[in-house]
Design a protein around this motif. Structure first.
Motif, mmCIF file in Angstrom:
data_model
loop_
_atom_site.group_PDB
_atom_site.id
_atom_site.type_symbol
_atom_site.label_atom_id
_atom_site.label_comp_id
_atom_site.label_asym_id
_atom_site.label_seq_id
_atom_site.Cartn_x
_atom_site.Cartn_y
_atom_site.Cartn_z
ATOM 1 N N SER A 149 16.424 1.452 -10.804
ATOM 2 C CA SER A 149 16.924 0.435 -9.866
ATOM 3 C C SER A 149 16.484 -0.978 -10.220
ATOM 4 N N GLY A 150 15.383 -1.103 -10.966
ATOM 5 C CA GLY A 150 14.847 -2.424 -11.276
ATOM 6 C C GLY A 150 13.929 -2.962 -10.190
ATOM 7 N N GLU A 151 13.747 -2.216 -9.103
ATOM 8 C CA GLU A 151 12.885 -2.653 -8.011
ATOM 9 C C GLU A 151 11.444 -2.779 -8.498
ATOM 10 N N VAL A 152 10.782 -3.880 -8.148
ATOM 11 C CA VAL A 152 9.371 -4.051 -8.471
ATOM 12 C C VAL A 152 8.580 -3.222 -7.468
ATOM 13 N N LEU A 153 7.772 -2.303 -7.981
ATOM 14 C CA LEU A 153 7.031 -1.379 -7.127
ATOM 15 C C LEU A 153 5.624 -1.847 -6.810
ATOM 16 N N MET A 154 4.956 -2.425 -7.795
ATOM 17 C CA MET A 154 3.564 -2.806 -7.581
ATOM 18 C C MET A 154 3.042 -3.681 -8.712
ATOM 19 N N LEU A 155 1.879 -4.247 -8.476
ATOM 20 C CA LEU A 155 1.117 -4.966 -9.487
ATOM 21 C C LEU A 155 -0.274 -4.363 -9.487
#
Length: 130
Positions: free
Chosen positions: A24-30
């Motif tokens: 999806s390209g969603e940023v999940l975490m850092l």
């Protein structure tokens, strides 16, 4: 192909690791990686990070079962940040139970919850999420 590794010398032995859903390209975490977490990630194909608060390596999902299977690894131009594209198993990347750690949006000075809560952290970890 040239071998490039992150430059761990700039931030006290750590590099930021951005984790993104490969589909999806969603940023999940850092999170952060040190050399050991980097090596374990490459060796196992599962995301490992360095916990600054606990001072140790951790396998993402070791307790919750929400493992991150690494599909692609990218380094930025200075080799001081890493992007992991992952398949998120179990649905949630955030220790607070949300799919993404970026589940709050600031709009007109107000914070609103925009993410999907997948699990109750008290049930999984025996404590409330942040």
């Amino acid at each position: 192909m040239a071998q490039v590794t992150p430059d761990f010398s700039k931030m006290g032995g750590l590099v930021p690791a951005i984790v993104q859903d490969a589909e999806s390209g969603e940023v999940l975490m850092l999170a952060y990686m040190n050399e050991e977490a980097w090596r374990k990630t490459l060796e196992t194909g599962k995301a490992h990070f360095y916990s600054r608060s606990r001072g140790q390596i951790w396998l993402k999902g070791e307790t919750s079962g929400h493992i991150q299977e690494v599909r692609e690894v990218l380094l930025d131009c200075d080799a001081d940040a890493v992007l992991l594209k992952v398949k998120q198993h179990g649905g949630a990347a955030c220790h607070t139970g949300y799919r993404s750690c970026f589940f709050r949006r600031l709009r007109e000075g107000q914070v609103e919850i925009v993410g999907e809560k997948i699990f109750d952290p008290e049930e999984v970890y025996g404590r409330k999420g942040a």
